[in-house]
Design a protein around this motif. Sequence first.
Motif, PDB file in Angstrom:
ATOM      1  N   THR A   3     -45.707   9.166  -3.280  1.00 38.02           N
ATOM      2  CA  THR A   3     -44.731   8.349  -2.727  1.00 38.02           C
ATOM      3  C   THR A   3     -43.356   9.437  -2.588  1.00 38.02           C
ATOM      4  N   TYR A   4     -43.213   9.931  -3.869  1.00 38.59           N
ATOM      5  CA  TYR A   4     -41.976  10.544  -4.151  1.00 38.59           C
ATOM      6  C   TYR A   4     -41.959  11.889  -3.128  1.00 38.59           C
TER       7      TYR A   4
ATOM      8  N   ARG B 140     -37.189  16.290 -11.371  1.00 38.33           N
ATOM      9  CA  ARG B 140     -36.630  15.262 -10.468  1.00 38.33           C
ATOM     10  C   ARG B 140     -35.171  15.766 -10.436  1.00 38.33           C
TER      11      ARG B 140
ATOM     12  N   GLN C  38     -41.214  15.917 -16.168  1.00 40.26           N
ATOM     13  CA  GLN C  38     -41.250  15.260 -15.024  1.00 40.26           C
ATOM     14  C   GLN C  38     -39.705  14.972 -14.563  1.00 40.26           C
TER      15      GLN C  38
ATOM     16  N   SER D 176     -40.979  11.125   0.354  1.00 39.67           N
ATOM     17  CA  SER D 176     -39.708  10.696   0.503  1.00 39.67           C
ATOM     18  C   SER D 176     -38.645  11.821   0.254  1.00 39.67           C
ATOM     19  N   GLN D 177     -39.332  12.969  -0.371  1.00 47.30           N
ATOM     20  CA  GLN D 177     -38.367  13.983  -0.504  1.00 47.30           C
ATOM     21  C   GLN D 177     -38.477  15.147   0.730  1.00 47.30           C
TER      22      GLN D 177
ATOM     23  N   GLN E 103     -46.063  19.912  -7.193  1.00 48.63           N
ATOM     24  CA  GLN E 103     -46.528  18.600  -7.455  1.00 48.63           C
ATOM     25  C   GLN E 103     -47.469  18.088  -6.538  1.00 48.63           C
TER      26      GLN E 103
ATOM     27  N   LEU F 162     -41.246  20.961  -5.131  1.00 52.67           N
ATOM     28  CA  LEU F 162     -42.110  19.850  -4.653  1.00 52.67           C
ATOM     29  C   LEU F 162     -43.626  20.097  -4.432  1.00 52.67           C
TER      30      LEU F 162
ATOM     31  N   ALA G 237     -47.701   7.354  -7.197  1.00 54.20           N
ATOM     32  CA  ALA G 237     -46.408   7.462  -7.406  1.00 54.20           C
ATOM     33  C   ALA G 237     -45.849   8.770  -6.891  1.00 54.20           C
ATOM     34  N   THR G 238     -46.674   9.916  -7.407  1.00 54.91           N
ATOM     35  CA  THR G 238     -46.178  11.238  -7.102  1.00 54.91           C
ATOM     36  C   THR G 238     -45.956  11.558  -5.587  1.00 54.91           C
TER      37      THR G 238
END
Length: 495
Positions: free
Chosen positions: A230-231, A166, A162, A234-235, A218, A215, A227-228
């Motif tokens: 949210t990531y 990132r 992971q 944002s991306q 995922q 992206l 958590a994923t």
Amino acid sequence: MKKLKLIIPLVALVLFSCDNYLDINENPNQATESNVNPKLTLSAAQTASYVPLVRRMNELGSVFMNQWGPNVNSFTGGYSEEFGITMSNKFYEDIWTTVYRSTYEYSRIINYPSADYDHHKAIAKIMKSFYFQYLVDIYGDIPYSQAHLGVNNPFPAYDDDQAIYRDLIVQLDSAIDMINNAPSTTTAVGSEDVMLGGDMGTWIKFANTLKLRILLRQATKAETDAATATYLTSQFAVLDNNFIDRNITINPGYSNAKDSQQNPWIGLMWELKLSATGARVERNTYRFRKASAYIANELNTSADPRRSRLFTTTSGNVVGVVQGSATAPANISSFGPGLMIEHSQDGYVMLLAEGLLLQAEAAHRGYISGDPQILFDSAIQASCDMLGVSAANASGYITNINGIDGKGYAASTDKIEAIMYQKSIALCSINGLESWIEYTRTGYINNIPMPLGATSPTGQKPLRLMYPTSELASNSANVPTVTVNQSFTTAPFWK
């Protein structure tokens, strides 16, 4: 007269580690000082890294996705490991070796001590990210931050998969920034870029499309992991929706001048010279690989016009062999004229069809703007264009397929299933690995049969490969333990 069957071991058939065009001849674990600048090494890096993608990686995915089968009428013993799913540390271990070896030159370009080559370095960052994503997708944790350090670190640690994903986004952002903000002294990229000819605008589009793929890999995990989710939110909020508008190809000057200069896909399948009558001379590697019964049925029942471009046909239909069966029809289909053109044909690194289907999925999930139906249909059109399907046949198919659940976007209850189906057809025999990884991620297409006689602790295909024997021997202190059962039950972090 009784038909003679050729008994050719699988390892002898594939010959995938031989005769790499513009072989770099560098040991990836021995970094050395060099005054060879990036302009002189970029083409070698691009051509060498493409070979495993179109050969072994393509084959692994094509067999696992039940698109290829063996010519059991002329050969025996082929694909026994794949069909039995006998996972081991030797199973397709050459993928690890060849990808690490070929990406070593990208690291050398990136680390070249001069800002005068920022555009070359940006290309190297993009391509290194492209191939390292696949290493994570196939193996999970891998050497990354300490890879390619040679004698400075002959026993690289394994990074968390992971965390690598990132950082790939970070590297792609860095590459785009280097293109946009290179110093005035930066050397222009030209013909040494055998993929895009120095078109830095398209390199930015390719980097953005690769970010999109990383992206979206995922996205399934994000459905249940906050958590994923949210990531990704944002991306995607800062993702530049400036994606590829053409096939990303490679051609360093492929020709029939000699074997090592042929397109590496064609070089496997055809002899260099024509016969005395001017006909193509087929290698055993071509004669051995045939269409599977599964893919034949999928293409025939949907009247897919790509079937006569992907495979040879009999009375307009593809004829396939059941994986694991010892018998088959007499006229099993071979690779067709959309894939087998000439020794000098382009190689395909990423198809426009794949890029459009990535956008269709992202739009469907609400990550980007755009009409997923239009993007979906455009992807099918791009696939037909690439394979040489007529405009009328492509248009008719797009209209018809949208009325079929699971294959067309409009009629499908699960839109992701339709996207994955069309991606598997668009990438058929071009990038089978990508199809298998997407199958692993999403669970689609879920009607793919297991080979006859397959043994699997889960009743399904494996989720990853085991670490190769070379790592167990040379980096035993760091290589994670993965058992045969774990190759079926533990996947990369995004699963």
